[in-house]
Design a protein around this motif. Sequence first.
Motif, PDB file in Angstrom:
ATOM      1  N   ALA A  70       8.232 -10.352  -4.803  1.00  0.00           N
ATOM      2  CA  ALA A  70       9.659 -10.210  -5.130  1.00  0.00           C
ATOM      3  C   ALA A  70      10.251  -8.928  -4.550  1.00  0.00           C
ATOM      4  N   ASN A  71       9.458  -7.859  -4.484  1.00  0.00           N
ATOM      5  CA  ASN A  71       9.996  -6.625  -3.882  1.00  0.00           C
ATOM      6  C   ASN A  71       9.369  -6.395  -2.511  1.00  0.00           C
ATOM      7  N   GLN A  72       9.216  -7.486  -1.775  1.00  0.00           N
ATOM      8  CA  GLN A  72       8.800  -7.490  -0.375  1.00  0.00           C
ATOM      9  C   GLN A  72       7.459  -6.798  -0.145  1.00  0.00           C
ATOM     10  N   GLY A  73       6.553  -6.911  -1.110  1.00  0.00           N
ATOM     11  CA  GLY A  73       5.212  -6.363  -0.968  1.00  0.00           C
ATOM     12  C   GLY A  73       5.118  -4.866  -1.138  1.00  0.00           C
ATOM     13  N   HIS A  74       6.208  -4.258  -1.548  1.00  0.00           N
ATOM     14  CA  HIS A  74       6.263  -2.792  -1.666  1.00  0.00           C
ATOM     15  C   HIS A  74       5.356  -2.312  -2.803  1.00  0.00           C
ATOM     16  N   LEU A  75       4.404  -1.432  -2.476  1.00  0.00           N
ATOM     17  CA  LEU A  75       3.484  -0.868  -3.471  1.00  0.00           C
ATOM     18  C   LEU A  75       3.885   0.541  -3.889  1.00  0.00           C
ATOM     19  N   GLY A  76       4.688   1.206  -3.095  1.00  0.00           N
ATOM     20  CA  GLY A  76       5.128   2.557  -3.415  1.00  0.00           C
ATOM     21  C   GLY A  76       4.321   3.616  -2.687  1.00  0.00           C
ATOM     22  N   ALA A  77       4.601   4.872  -3.036  1.00  0.00           N
ATOM     23  CA  ALA A  77       3.938   6.014  -2.397  1.00  0.00           C
ATOM     24  C   ALA A  77       2.568   6.227  -3.018  1.00  0.00           C
ATOM     25  N   VAL A  78       1.586   6.488  -2.165  1.00  0.00           N
ATOM     26  CA  VAL A  78       0.205   6.691  -2.597  1.00  0.00           C
ATOM     27  C   VAL A  78      -0.348   7.906  -1.852  1.00  0.00           C
ATOM     28  N   SER A  79      -1.113   8.722  -2.542  1.00  0.00           N
ATOM     29  CA  SER A  79      -1.777   9.854  -1.903  1.00  0.00           C
ATOM     30  C   SER A  79      -2.799   9.331  -0.910  1.00  0.00           C
ATOM     31  N   ARG A  80      -2.827   9.905   0.293  1.00  0.00           N
ATOM     32  CA  ARG A  80      -3.817   9.473   1.293  1.00  0.00           C
ATOM     33  C   ARG A  80      -5.233   9.686   0.776  1.00  0.00           C
ATOM     34  N   GLY A  81      -5.443  10.723  -0.039  1.00  0.00           N
ATOM     35  CA  GLY A  81      -6.769  11.018  -0.566  1.00  0.00           C
ATOM     36  C   GLY A  81      -7.281   9.970  -1.535  1.00  0.00           C
ATOM     37  N   GLU A  82      -6.383   9.175  -2.102  1.00  0.00           N
ATOM     38  CA  GLU A  82      -6.775   8.136  -3.048  1.00  0.00           C
ATOM     39  C   GLU A  82      -7.143   6.824  -2.360  1.00  0.00           C
ATOM     40  N   LEU A  83      -6.862   6.738  -1.070  1.00  0.00           N
ATOM     41  CA  LEU A  83      -7.128   5.498  -0.338  1.00  0.00           C
ATOM     42  C   LEU A  83      -8.598   5.394   0.044  1.00  0.00           C
ATOM     43  N   PRO A  84      -9.142   4.191   0.085  1.00  0.00           N
ATOM     44  CA  PRO A  84     -10.511   4.015   0.587  1.00  0.00           C
ATOM     45  C   PRO A  84     -10.585   4.509   2.038  1.00  0.00           C
TER      46      PRO A  84
END
Length: 191
Positions: A169-183
């Motif tokens: 519904a919101n075009q797949g938008h997940l929001g802002a995420v810290s790069r350090g939290e990403l796999p």
Amino acid sequence: MDSANFLMVDEQPISFNQAIHYLQESEKLGTFIGAILHQHILEKEIYQSDAITVDNSTIDEIIQRFRSANQLENPAEFQQWLQQNGMNDETFRRKVMRDLKLHQFMPRVAEPKLQETFINQKVFLDRVVLSRLVVDQRELAEELKCQVLEQEASFAELVQAHSIAGDRANQGHLGAVSRGELPDGLRALID
């Protein structure tokens, strides 16, 4: 209040031991002790450092500026303000001196490691805005990727048309995420 009493509440004494018990019960004793240790170490460092000096004229000037900025030029009003804030002239002067010393001390401690700390933490400070398109077939995912890369369709349009995720519904938008939290694998692709 005798020395066994730590506080008076509604004219009833609370002993130091009872205060500690209350802190334990509320699970705040660790925070309380941590604050005391933090303050003790800080005081010890700023008062033992020969490199940190504050002269009386600077203290006087700051006190005068404070009184002027807070409309406390009248000595009686200033004394009343001190009393309301649990201080007297001496404790206020010590507070000003401590604040000045702390103001000088903090950069001396922080600056030598500031750049290194920033570099080490940069991955957690950097943020990326993520959107996703979720499909259940690899071939469809590859086809949609090609459409986006070749600008045949917008990512938002493809999400609306094909995504099976709830964020459609919101075009797949997940929001802002810290790069350090990403796999690591995802972070490498983003980089």
